[in-house]
Write an enzyme that holds these catalytic residues in place. Structure first.
Site, PDB file in Angstrom:
ATOM      1  N   HIS A  26     -30.826  13.576 -37.419  1.00 30.82           N
ATOM      2  CA  HIS A  26     -30.491  14.781 -37.864  1.00 30.82           C
ATOM      3  C   HIS A  26     -29.066  13.959 -38.639  1.00 30.82           C
ATOM      4  O   HIS A  26     -28.088  13.508 -37.895  1.00 30.82           O
ATOM      5  CB  HIS A  26     -29.981  15.873 -37.193  1.00 30.82           C
ATOM      6  CG  HIS A  26     -31.070  16.568 -37.039  1.00 30.82           C
ATOM      7  ND1 HIS A  26     -30.851  18.151 -36.755  1.00 30.82           N
ATOM      8  CD2 HIS A  26     -32.458  16.414 -37.428  1.00 30.82           C
ATOM      9  CE1 HIS A  26     -32.260  18.779 -36.807  1.00 30.82           C
ATOM     10  NE2 HIS A  26     -33.190  17.606 -37.189  1.00 30.82           N
TER      11      HIS A  26
ATOM     12  N   TYR B  66     -25.241  26.577 -37.218  1.00 28.59           N
ATOM     13  CA  TYR B  66     -24.310  27.390 -36.729  1.00 28.59           C
ATOM     14  C   TYR B  66     -23.942  28.251 -37.517  1.00 28.59           C
ATOM     15  O   TYR B  66     -23.052  28.344 -38.207  1.00 28.59           O
ATOM     16  CB  TYR B  66     -23.075  26.407 -36.121  1.00 28.59           C
ATOM     17  CG  TYR B  66     -23.458  25.430 -35.047  1.00 28.59           C
ATOM     18  CD1 TYR B  66     -24.199  24.147 -35.621  1.00 28.59           C
ATOM     19  CD2 TYR B  66     -23.216  25.574 -33.690  1.00 28.59           C
ATOM     20  CE1 TYR B  66     -24.578  23.035 -34.605  1.00 28.59           C
ATOM     21  CE2 TYR B  66     -23.438  24.325 -32.893  1.00 28.59           C
ATOM     22  CZ  TYR B  66     -24.242  23.318 -33.286  1.00 28.59           C
ATOM     23  OH  TYR B  66     -24.322  22.691 -32.229  1.00 28.59           O
TER      24      TYR B  66
ATOM     25  N   PRO C  22     -21.722  25.210 -24.268  1.00 26.61           N
ATOM     26  CA  PRO C  22     -22.751  24.403 -24.977  1.00 26.61           C
ATOM     27  C   PRO C  22     -22.653  24.307 -26.478  1.00 26.61           C
ATOM     28  O   PRO C  22     -23.287  23.330 -27.117  1.00 26.61           O
ATOM     29  CB  PRO C  22     -24.018  24.975 -24.675  1.00 26.61           C
ATOM     30  CG  PRO C  22     -23.845  26.331 -24.335  1.00 26.61           C
ATOM     31  CD  PRO C  22     -22.474  26.397 -23.691  1.00 26.61           C
TER      32      PRO C  22
ATOM     33  N   LYS D 108     -22.055  18.984 -26.111  1.00 24.03           N
ATOM     34  CA  LYS D 108     -21.508  17.694 -25.297  1.00 24.03           C
ATOM     35  C   LYS D 108     -21.968  17.577 -23.611  1.00 24.03           C
ATOM     36  O   LYS D 108     -21.714  16.549 -23.389  1.00 24.03           O
ATOM     37  CB  LYS D 108     -19.880  17.866 -25.093  1.00 24.03           C
ATOM     38  CG  LYS D 108     -19.317  17.740 -26.623  1.00 24.03           C
ATOM     39  CD  LYS D 108     -19.322  16.120 -26.965  1.00 24.03           C
ATOM     40  CE  LYS D 108     -19.190  16.007 -28.492  1.00 24.03           C
ATOM     41  NZ  LYS D 108     -20.225  15.460 -29.184  1.00 24.03           N
TER      42      LYS D 108
ATOM     43  N   TYR E 141     -18.471  15.646 -33.218  1.00 29.39           N
ATOM     44  CA  TYR E 141     -19.965  16.159 -32.933  1.00 29.39           C
ATOM     45  C   TYR E 141     -20.809  14.902 -32.448  1.00 29.39           C
ATOM     46  O   TYR E 141     -21.647  14.956 -31.755  1.00 29.39           O
ATOM     47  CB  TYR E 141     -20.422  17.052 -33.857  1.00 29.39           C
ATOM     48  CG  TYR E 141     -21.643  17.722 -33.650  1.00 29.39           C
ATOM     49  CD1 TYR E 141     -21.459  18.981 -33.110  1.00 29.39           C
ATOM     50  CD2 TYR E 141     -22.800  17.137 -34.061  1.00 29.39           C
ATOM     51  CE1 TYR E 141     -22.809  19.736 -32.920  1.00 29.39           C
ATOM     52  CE2 TYR E 141     -23.880  17.731 -33.519  1.00 29.39           C
ATOM     53  CZ  TYR E 141     -23.916  19.130 -33.197  1.00 29.39           C
ATOM     54  OH  TYR E 141     -25.043  19.921 -32.964  1.00 29.39           O
TER      55      TYR E 141
HETATM   56  C1  LIG Z   1     -28.993  26.378 -22.354  1.00 27.40           C
HETATM   57  C2  LIG Z   1     -28.028  25.070 -22.288  1.00 27.40           C
HETATM   58  C3  LIG Z   1     -28.124  24.380 -23.563  1.00 27.40           C
HETATM   59  C4  LIG Z   1     -27.462  22.980 -23.496  1.00 27.40           C
HETATM   60  N1  LIG Z   1     -27.337  22.274 -24.555  1.00 27.40           N
HETATM   61  C5  LIG Z   1     -26.543  21.309 -24.508  1.00 27.40           C
HETATM   62  C6  LIG Z   1     -26.771  20.434 -25.803  1.00 27.40           C
HETATM   63  O1  LIG Z   1     -27.185  20.709 -26.789  1.00 27.40           O
HETATM   64  N2  LIG Z   1     -26.202  18.854 -25.731  1.00 27.40           N
HETATM   65  C7  LIG Z   1     -25.551  18.664 -24.578  1.00 27.40           C
HETATM   66  O2  LIG Z   1     -24.910  17.414 -24.455  1.00 27.40           O
HETATM   67  N3  LIG Z   1     -25.274  19.603 -23.480  1.00 27.40           N
HETATM   68  C8  LIG Z   1     -26.161  20.529 -23.429  1.00 27.40           C
HETATM   69  N4  LIG Z   1     -26.394  21.313 -22.309  1.00 27.40           N
HETATM   70  C9  LIG Z   1     -25.630  20.936 -20.928  1.00 27.40           C
HETATM   71  C10 LIG Z   1     -26.642  20.121 -20.212  1.00 27.40           C
HETATM   72  O3  LIG Z   1     -27.784  20.451 -20.045  1.00 27.40           O
HETATM   73  C11 LIG Z   1     -25.915  19.449 -18.809  1.00 27.40           C
HETATM   74  O4  LIG Z   1     -24.642  19.181 -19.307  1.00 27.40           O
HETATM   75  C12 LIG Z   1     -26.526  18.497 -18.198  1.00 27.40           C
HETATM   76  O5  LIG Z   1     -27.819  18.792 -17.567  1.00 27.40           O
HETATM   77  C13 LIG Z   1     -25.781  17.722 -17.109  1.00 27.40           C
HETATM   78  O6  LIG Z   1     -26.669  16.708 -16.398  1.00 27.40           O
HETATM   79  P1  LIG Z   1     -26.404  16.425 -15.007  1.00 27.40           P
HETATM   80  O7  LIG Z   1     -27.294  15.454 -14.527  1.00 27.40           O
HETATM   81  O8  LIG Z   1     -24.937  16.050 -14.808  1.00 27.40           O
HETATM   82  O9  LIG Z   1     -26.710  17.664 -14.202  1.00 27.40           O
HETATM   83  P2  LIG Z   1     -28.045  18.596 -13.788  1.00 27.40           P
HETATM   84  O10 LIG Z   1     -28.929  18.345 -15.051  1.00 27.40           O
HETATM   85  O11 LIG Z   1     -27.651  20.010 -13.488  1.00 27.40           O
HETATM   86  O12 LIG Z   1     -28.629  17.849 -12.727  1.00 27.40           O
HETATM   87  C14 LIG Z   1     -28.258  17.862 -11.274  1.00 27.40           C
HETATM   88  C15 LIG Z   1     -29.457  17.871 -10.472  1.00 27.40           C
HETATM   89  O13 LIG Z   1     -28.868  17.685  -8.919  1.00 27.40           O
HETATM   90  C16 LIG Z   1     -29.935  18.566  -8.198  1.00 27.40           C
HETATM   91  N5  LIG Z   1     -29.263  18.866  -6.976  1.00 27.40           N
HETATM   92  C17 LIG Z   1     -28.181  19.753  -6.837  1.00 27.40           C
HETATM   93  N6  LIG Z   1     -27.834  19.993  -5.415  1.00 27.40           N
HETATM   94  C18 LIG Z   1     -28.489  18.874  -4.892  1.00 27.40           C
HETATM   95  C19 LIG Z   1     -28.465  18.817  -3.385  1.00 27.40           C
HETATM   96  N7  LIG Z   1     -27.510  19.242  -2.459  1.00 27.40           N
HETATM   97  N8  LIG Z   1     -29.409  17.801  -3.074  1.00 27.40           N
HETATM   98  C20 LIG Z   1     -29.975  17.023  -4.011  1.00 27.40           C
HETATM   99  N9  LIG Z   1     -30.102  17.517  -5.341  1.00 27.40           N
HETATM  100  C21 LIG Z   1     -29.375  18.320  -5.720  1.00 27.40           C
HETATM  101  C22 LIG Z   1     -30.494  19.675  -9.192  1.00 27.40           C
HETATM  102  O14 LIG Z   1     -31.652  20.244  -8.621  1.00 27.40           O
HETATM  103  C23 LIG Z   1     -30.546  19.084 -10.513  1.00 27.40           C
HETATM  104  O15 LIG Z   1     -31.703  18.278 -10.706  1.00 27.40           O
HETATM  105  C24 LIG Z   1     -26.871  22.521 -22.436  1.00 27.40           C
HETATM  106  C25 LIG Z   1     -26.864  23.517 -21.056  1.00 27.40           C
HETATM  107  C26 LIG Z   1     -27.721  24.869 -21.129  1.00 27.40           C
HETATM  108  C27 LIG Z   1     -27.736  25.343 -19.951  1.00 27.40           C
END
Ligand SMILES: Cc1cc2nc3c(=O)[nH]c(=O)nc-3n(C[C@H](O)[C@H](O)[C@H](O)COP(=O)(O)OP(=O)(O)OC[C@H]3O[C@@H](n4cnc5c(N)ncnc54)[C@H](O)[C@@H]3O)c2cc1C
Length: 392
Positions: A72, A201, A294, A298, A386
């Site tokens: 995009h 948006y 969101p 980011k 962005y």
């Molecule tokens: C609706 C929505 C839309 C979004 N849109 C965007 C977007 O367009 N662009 C963007 O950049 N971000 C977006 N985000 C944010 C993005 O999805 C998160 O920031 C991202 O998932 C972070 O990744 P992570 O690996 O840090 O954490 P997570 O994806 O939360 O992964 C953490 C993992 O740890 C596991 N876990 C937790 N506790 C334990 C434990 N005690 N023992 C073992 N495992 C455990 C969980 O089960 C999970 O699998 C969005 C979020 C949402 C909810």
């Protein structure tokens, strides 16, 4: 069990870190409390910054993204019944990829397993111990329900906002910064071709709306709703008519396609930062350390950037015996985190209707949107943030 780096969480941060460490010849084990299917289906982010897309390609994970994802070159800001395009390549020389987090996670899991990596699903970390010593340990419940211990040189908590990593830092060394917004996003996934080529948006008196997409046949749309909203209060018809009202153009030249809704969810909106992101041999990465609303797309990108930094620090530590990268991790990561926090807060404040806003506040919002539409440096500032600031 013993490994070099114990990683808690098989979200994008934990899996990408494990993959990068493998490429650097550093051994790791990932503990994940959910099963594989759950991790691969969790609907979340969809916008990948230019630099993160490059990093995926460089690490051998770009092929499916380039084949099935979308490049995009802009977004549309829609307000007062008009649309204004922000042209990313023209303003910044960069673009973004539309590629779902679910697909990134699927590719990472498949690749780690093909490379002989160890991901223990349904293994919940219950305690992190000895992080001030040279032999930290993670206690976890094995899939069979027994307690097990993983010994390591370093622990990286990539366990999201509700994990145990952050709470394992001693209270006296931690500062947290928090803002909760008085609204949430109602997100839907619908079997209908997107009604746009780029994300829209929309700011409307009735509230914010976002039109995004997952593929040529699946659309992802969001509506601003009050915090504490229950999806049961939103029938499919009500969702479609509200979306149509918020996206409407004054000249009636645009029509929103509708189709069967296959998923509905509520995302609360908050900003949150933990400082520092390291204590002893425990590191925090991704949502475990910080949350953004969101609107600025980011969260996923920050999570990937954290572990890119950490993987390089760990590579230097094992290849060259140099801990400078690890020692600088928290300060370096936090500079990008705070920039993204500000941008996400700013985009959220610009596009949403705050129930406590006065008519004056609403005029301020519209004035700034008009400024972005009319003034190239203002549009460039949005586009720079962005698509991802390479220099931060
Ligand atoms: C609706 C929505 C839309 C979004 N849109 C965007 C977007 O367009 N662009 C963007 O950049 N971000 C977006 N985000 C944010 C993005 O999805 C998160 O920031 C991202 O998932 C972070 O990744 P992570 O690996 O840090 O954490 P997570 O994806 O939360 O992964 C953490 C993992 O740890 C596991 N876990 C937790 N506790 C334990 C434990 N005690 N023992 C073992 N495992 C455990 C969980 O089960 C999970 O699998 C969005 C979020 C949402 C909810």
């Amino acid at each position: 069990m013993r490994t070099t780096v114990a990683i808690i969480g098989a979200g994008p941060a934990g899996l990408f870190l494990s993959h990068l460490l493998h490429l650097h010849g550093v051994d790791s084990v990932v503990l994940e409390r959910r099963d594989r299917d759950y991790c691969e289906r969790r609907q979340r982010a969809g916008v990948v910054e230019h630099g993160v897309a490059e990093a995926l390609r460089e690490s051998g994970l770009g092929r499916r993204m380039d084949r099935e994802g979308f490049r995009h070159d802009g977004i549309e800001l829609r307000f007062d019944g008009r649309g204004h395009r922000i042209d990313f390549p023209d303003l910044t020389g960069r673009h973004v990829m539309i590629w779902a987090q679910t697909e990134i996670v699927k590719d990472l899991i498949a690749r780690r397993l093909a490379d002989g990596g160890q991901i223990l699903f349904e293994a919940e970390a219950t305690a992190v111990e000895g992080v001030e010593s040279e032999r930290p340990r993670v206690r976890f419940a094995s899939p069979e329900g027994d307690e097990d211990v993983l010994e390591c040189d370093y622990v990286v908590a990539c366990d999201g906002f509700h994990g145990i990593g952050r709470t394992s830092l001693p209270e006296e060394v931690v500062s947290t910064y928090d803002k909760v917004y008085p609204f949430a996003w109602l997100g839907i996934l619908a079997d209908v071709p997107p009604s746009c080529d780029e994300l829209i948006y929309a700011r409307h008196e009735r509230g914010f709306a976002l039109h995004s997409m997952r593929s040529e046949t699946v659309s992802r749309l969001y509506l601003q709703v009050p915090a504490e909203t229950d999806t049961a209060a939103w029938s499919d018809d009500r969702i479609w008519s509200e979306l149509a009202a918020r996206f409407e153009l004054a000249d009636g030249a645009w029509k929103l396609g509708t189709g069967p809704i296959t998923d509905k969810s509520i995302t609360p909106m908050r900003s949150f930062v933990t400082e520092p992101m390291r204590h002893g041999r425990l590191f925090l990465a991704g949502d475990a350390a910080h949350i953004v609303p969101p609107t600025g797309a980011k969260g996923l990108n920050l999570a990937m950037r954290d572990v890119m930094l950490l993987a390089e620090g760990l590579r230097r530590r094992y290849a060259e015996g140099d801990t400078a990268g690890l020692d600088a991790y928290s300060d370096t990561a936090l500079r990008r985190v705070w920039r993204a926090e500000h941008f996400s807060y700013w985009m959220t404040s610009l596009m949403h209707t705050d129930p406590a806003a006065t008519p004056f506040d609403n005029r301020m919002q519209r004035s700034y949107l008009e400024h972005i539409a009319a003034c190239r440096p203002a549009a460039a500032q949005l586009a720079e943030n962005y698509t991802g600031l390479p220099e931060v």
